[in-house]
Design an enzyme around this catalytic site. Structure first.
Site: not given
Length: 302
Positions: A42, A44, A142, A223, A228, A251, A255, A285
């Protein structure tokens, strides 16, 4: 010793069902999958974990179902150091899910809101003191828009800086967009809000400059994946390139960027300090499988 930044995240908590396959199916086609993984996610929750991993004090406002997925998500959030007291557990309701079809080149996602759809202006208002005591509030799209708008208004009225990550891209009024101090779409989302396709970097910059005139005082950051980010400032458009890395899973890249952006803002850093760190966090990430497991610590970025 520097004060620990306080960040509140109002947003979604999902169980991600990650299907790995060699290629995406065509319409009406069945393909053989390679693996399936169940990973708490999610937008958040991912951003909350990202902020906590960097060292912030993080409160999450949201909801999960009274099911096994909800229990697993709460355990994971606690383990990452996210404060979960404002996460409602709704018995008789399913936890939100995101089914992610993942190939070596890309991914696509189908979301079923579940408990996330029960977030409301009232459920946000019940935790207004958490927002008021924060350095930064971040929201995504979301959860229902009344909940998003309520969180932004509480923060704005309390002098708390706000970050709106408009993902997934949904229709927003100018008034709603204007509640954000920082607006962080990706290139595709930015096209939707501009109402036109953008075919070149020159066109992107033109639309970003026009956005500045439309929303004076707001910081727009677009983004751009492997390119970049580009940020509209008073001195023009600043681009921070992304380092070249070995991509494993894209993914959680957005975030991770938004989490590091919030951490820098909440810490009182300048954009010149914050943006390179946030780009580095996003790049790190994608080298780790799983959005939350791929969230870096400050040690990973040093």
């Amino acid at each position: 010793m520097a004060k620990q930044p306080k960040i509140t995240v109002a947003g979604s908590l999902n169980m991600d069902l990650v299907l790995k396959m060699k290629r995406m199916p065509k319409v009406g086609e069945t393909v053989q999958g390679e693996e399936i993984h169940y990973i708490s996610g999610g937008k958040g929750a991912n951003q909350a974990v990202g902020c906590a991993r960097l060292g912030a004090e993080v409160n999450m406002i949201g909801a999960v179902g009274g099911d096994a997925f909800g229990t697993e998500i709460m355990t994971r959030m606690d383990g990452f150091g996210v404060r979960t007291g404002a996460i409602s557990v709704l018995e008789g309701t399913s936890t939100g899910t995101a089914t992610i079809m993942h190939t070596p080149e890309d991914n696509c996602i189908v979301i079923v809101p579940g408990a996330n759809g029960h977030n409301s202006a009232d459920s946000i208002a019940a935790h207004k003191e958490l927002i008021r005591q924060s350095d930064v509030l971040i929201v995504q799209l979301e959860i229902p828009m009344p909940a998003v708008e309520a969180a932004l208004r509480i923060a704005r009225e309390s002098g708390v800086r706000t970050v709106l990550n408009p993902a997934p891209a949904l229709p927003l009024t100018d008034e709603q967009i204007g509640l954000a101090d920082y607006f962080t779409p990706n290139e595709t989302e930015f096209e939707l809000y501009c109402g036109t396709s953008i075919a070149s970097e020159e066109q992107l910059f033109e639309h970003m400059k026009a956005w500045q005139h439309r929303f004076p005082g707001q910081t727009l950051i677009v983004t751009r994946g492997k390119h970049g980010i580009s940020c509209a400032t008073a001195d023009g458009i600043v681009t921070v390139p992304a380092p070249i890395v070995q991509v494993v899973d894209t993914t959680g890249a957005g975030d991770s960027f938004n989490a590091a952006l919030c951490f820098g803002i909440a810490s009182g850093w300048t954009l010149e300090q914050t943006l390179p760190l946030a780009v580095k966090a996003a790049s790190y990430s994608v080298t780790v499988f799983g959005a939350q497991d791929g969230m870096p610590t400050m040690q990973n970025l040093s």
